[in-house]
Design a protein around this motif. Structure first.
Motif, mmCIF file in Angstrom:
data_model
loop_
_atom_site.group_PDB
_atom_site.id
_atom_site.type_symbol
_atom_site.label_atom_id
_atom_site.label_comp_id
_atom_site.label_asym_id
_atom_site.label_seq_id
_atom_site.Cartn_x
_atom_site.Cartn_y
_atom_site.Cartn_z
ATOM 1 N N UNK A 1 0.863 -1.206 0.089
ATOM 2 C CA UNK A 1 -0.035 0.175 0.066
ATOM 3 C C UNK A 1 1.039 1.179 -0.032
ATOM 4 N N UNK A 2 0.618 2.185 -0.778
ATOM 5 C CA UNK A 2 1.397 3.703 -1.030
ATOM 6 C C UNK A 2 1.742 3.597 -2.396
ATOM 7 N N UNK A 3 1.609 2.863 -3.288
ATOM 8 C CA UNK A 3 1.946 3.043 -4.621
ATOM 9 C C UNK A 3 0.880 3.460 -5.450
ATOM 10 N N UNK A 4 1.406 4.412 -6.365
ATOM 11 C CA UNK A 4 0.505 5.178 -7.165
ATOM 12 C C UNK A 4 1.264 5.485 -8.524
ATOM 13 N N UNK A 5 0.788 6.096 -9.578
ATOM 14 C CA UNK A 5 1.578 6.259 -10.948
ATOM 15 C C UNK A 5 3.062 6.829 -10.463
ATOM 16 N N UNK A 6 3.018 7.764 -9.382
ATOM 17 C CA UNK A 6 4.438 8.378 -9.377
ATOM 18 C C UNK A 6 5.581 7.454 -8.576
ATOM 19 N N UNK A 7 4.746 6.874 -7.305
ATOM 20 C CA UNK A 7 5.868 6.239 -6.394
ATOM 21 C C UNK A 7 6.139 5.176 -6.904
ATOM 22 N N UNK A 8 5.368 4.220 -7.913
ATOM 23 C CA UNK A 8 5.979 3.168 -8.616
ATOM 24 C C UNK A 8 7.268 3.346 -9.501
ATOM 25 N N UNK A 9 7.244 4.763 -10.191
ATOM 26 C CA UNK A 9 8.331 4.977 -10.944
ATOM 27 C C UNK A 9 9.580 5.062 -9.861
ATOM 28 N N UNK A 10 9.439 5.756 -8.697
ATOM 29 C CA UNK A 10 10.617 5.790 -7.413
ATOM 30 C C UNK A 10 11.062 4.598 -7.187
ATOM 31 N N UNK A 11 9.971 3.649 -6.980
ATOM 32 C CA UNK A 11 10.206 2.387 -6.319
ATOM 33 C C UNK A 11 11.343 1.538 -7.625
ATOM 34 N N UNK A 12 11.118 1.715 -8.567
ATOM 35 C CA UNK A 12 11.613 1.164 -10.086
ATOM 36 C C UNK A 12 12.918 1.663 -9.743
ATOM 37 N N UNK A 13 13.196 2.739 -9.646
ATOM 38 C CA UNK A 13 14.358 3.706 -9.930
ATOM 39 C C UNK A 13 15.612 3.329 -8.670
ATOM 40 N N UNK A 14 14.832 3.360 -7.662
ATOM 41 C CA UNK A 14 15.641 2.818 -6.333
ATOM 42 C C UNK A 14 15.953 1.548 -6.150
ATOM 43 N N UNK A 15 15.216 0.794 -6.739
ATOM 44 C CA UNK A 15 15.619 -0.884 -6.422
ATOM 45 C C UNK A 15 16.321 -1.043 -7.578
ATOM 46 N N UNK A 16 16.439 -0.284 -8.917
ATOM 47 C CA UNK A 16 17.031 -0.537 -10.166
ATOM 48 C C UNK A 16 16.563 -1.692 -10.567
ATOM 49 N N UNK A 17 15.085 -1.846 -10.633
ATOM 50 C CA UNK A 17 14.595 -3.006 -11.121
ATOM 51 C C UNK A 17 13.198 -2.712 -11.361
ATOM 52 N N UNK A 18 12.690 -2.558 -12.525
ATOM 53 C CA UNK A 18 11.355 -2.162 -12.973
ATOM 54 C C UNK A 18 10.156 -3.048 -13.035
ATOM 55 N N UNK A 19 10.750 -4.408 -13.238
ATOM 56 C CA UNK A 19 9.931 -5.632 -13.133
ATOM 57 C C UNK A 19 9.158 -5.714 -11.734
ATOM 58 N N UNK A 20 10.315 -5.594 -10.882
ATOM 59 C CA UNK A 20 9.886 -5.778 -9.422
ATOM 60 C C UNK A 20 8.763 -4.737 -8.960
ATOM 61 N N UNK A 21 9.234 -3.434 -9.306
ATOM 62 C CA UNK A 21 8.149 -2.380 -9.143
ATOM 63 C C UNK A 21 6.753 -2.451 -9.715
ATOM 64 N N UNK A 22 6.579 -2.974 -10.890
ATOM 65 C CA UNK A 22 5.411 -3.058 -11.486
ATOM 66 C C UNK A 22 4.627 -4.107 -10.995
ATOM 67 N N UNK A 23 5.420 -5.082 -10.722
ATOM 68 C CA UNK A 23 4.669 -6.668 -10.257
ATOM 69 C C UNK A 23 3.949 -6.171 -8.887
ATOM 70 N N UNK A 24 4.904 -5.396 -8.136
ATOM 71 C CA UNK A 24 4.481 -5.071 -6.734
ATOM 72 C C UNK A 24 3.051 -4.027 -6.922
ATOM 73 N N UNK A 25 3.291 -3.244 -7.867
ATOM 74 C CA UNK A 25 1.921 -2.182 -8.023
ATOM 75 C C UNK A 25 0.689 -3.330 -8.433
ATOM 76 N N UNK A 26 0.859 -4.191 -9.677
ATOM 77 C CA UNK A 26 -0.034 -5.054 -9.837
ATOM 78 C C UNK A 26 -0.712 -5.823 -8.792
ATOM 79 N N UNK A 27 0.202 -6.305 -7.870
ATOM 80 C CA UNK A 27 -0.565 -7.142 -6.919
ATOM 81 C C UNK A 27 -1.257 -6.193 -5.669
ATOM 82 N N UNK A 28 -0.703 -4.878 -5.725
ATOM 83 C CA UNK A 28 -1.614 -3.978 -4.711
ATOM 84 C C UNK A 28 -2.809 -3.481 -5.317
#
Length: 333
Positions: free
Chosen positions: A75-102
């Protein structure tokens, strides 16, 4: 070392159910105050466009009711924070998968949309891409699915999927309280003869990820061998994985001894926790943990299931070690 978080008590659930699904007046102020404390502790901010804090919102009744109550993760993901998560984790797949689950969990658990309809969209997307497992879906696949889920949400509810993390949070808190009176939960309490409880608590806890790289991982371990009862540290560990991956059997886990070679500092800390928890509970423990970028987090501990032979050995060994009395050992056997 447990993930940071705070708890809304069972009395609050009792009030909510007795007062036409309304919260006590002081709750909003208290939640905001504790959320600020959580943000300070984690040095992250809910919904932040640079370094977002993600939380899980889960139940916590006075008695364990496995699988009966609701949980919302990421919880806390939106179209902005998902980009930040992808950037910080250096892993776009992980971020969008987390968003999809949420989006999936929020739509079904909080709003009550059909799980089957969303699962159908997931299956169709995998067929389109020609993949079998979720692990094979690339970042753009999850990104497309998030778009489809949001369209579906709008079609069914007439509203856009909530972008505001605070709105998401209150939706999730209400959903966990509501799940106390869900048919399956009520039936479970009848069957198990559980009565006299106020309701469920709500735990709002920092999300920790074992799947952000090679110094992260997740595992399950026992303080002694559950099949023989021997006093050895026994368990499985997966590098760069999330909790369900260990149980799902998609990948072959490593033995704990291999973890000692790969992450020696974390392994040493886990050994200390093993001793601490077994001494405290005076019984063999089954523990779950996550390592996020070299930091250990304990997620759960409970008395471990064991074979009859292990029951006998553990009870006699613990009596010899002075952890339990001889009488307790005999009663356990």
């Amino acid at each position: 070392p447990v993930p940071a978080g705070f708890t809304i008590t069972t009395e609050c659930c009792d009030y909510y159910l007795k007062h036409d699904h309304k919260y006590p007046q002081s709750l909003a102020t208290e939640v905001n105050r504790n959320l600020s404390r959580l943000e300070r502790a984690t040095k992250k901010k809910l919904g932040d466009a640079m370094d977002p804090l993600l939380v899980s919102v889960r139940s916590g009744s006075a008695r364990s009711m496995p699988g009966m109550m609701e949980t919302i993760l990421n919880l806390g993901l939106n179209s902005q924070s998902v980009q930040a998560l992808a950037r910080n984790a250096k892993n776009e797949r992980f971020a969008w998968d987390a968003y999809r689950r949420f989006v999936q969990m929020y739509s079904t658990v909080v709003i009550g949309l059909s799980k089957e309809e969303l699962e159908e969209k997931l299956r169709a997307m995998k067929t389109r891409l020609g993949v079998k497992d979720d692990t094979q879906v690339p970042a753009y696949g999850w990104q497309e699915l998030v778009g489809e889920y949001k369209e579906h949400f709008k079609k069914r509810t007439g509203k856009d999927f909530p972008e505001d993390p605070e709105e998401q949070l209150w939706g999730a808190i209400g959903a966990v309280f509501e799940s106390w009176m869900a048919e399956k939960a009520v039936k479970y309490r009848q069957v198990e003869r559980i009565s006299g409880l106020f309701g469920t608590a709500v735990n709002i806890v920092q999300m920790v990820f074992g799947n952000v790289g090679d110094n992260s991982g997740t595992g399950v371990c026992f303080t002694r061998d559950p099949s023989t009862g021997e006093k050895i540290f026994y368990g499985d560990f997966l590098i760069n994985a999330q909790g369900e991956d260990v149980v799902a059997g998609i990948r072959t886990p490593l033995q704990l001894s291999e973890m000692a070679a790969r992450l020696p500092k974390v392994y040493k800390q886990l050994q200390k926790v093993r001793k601490l928890l077994e001494t405290h509970y005076r019984d063999m423990q089954d523990m779950e943990f996550t390592v996020e970028e070299g930091t250990l987090y304990m997620l759960q501990t409970r008395a471990g299931k064991r074979t009859p032979a292990a029951t006998f050995k553990i009870a006699t060994d613990m009596a010899k070690e002075g952890l339990i009395t001889k009488k307790e050992a005999i009663n356990r056997i």
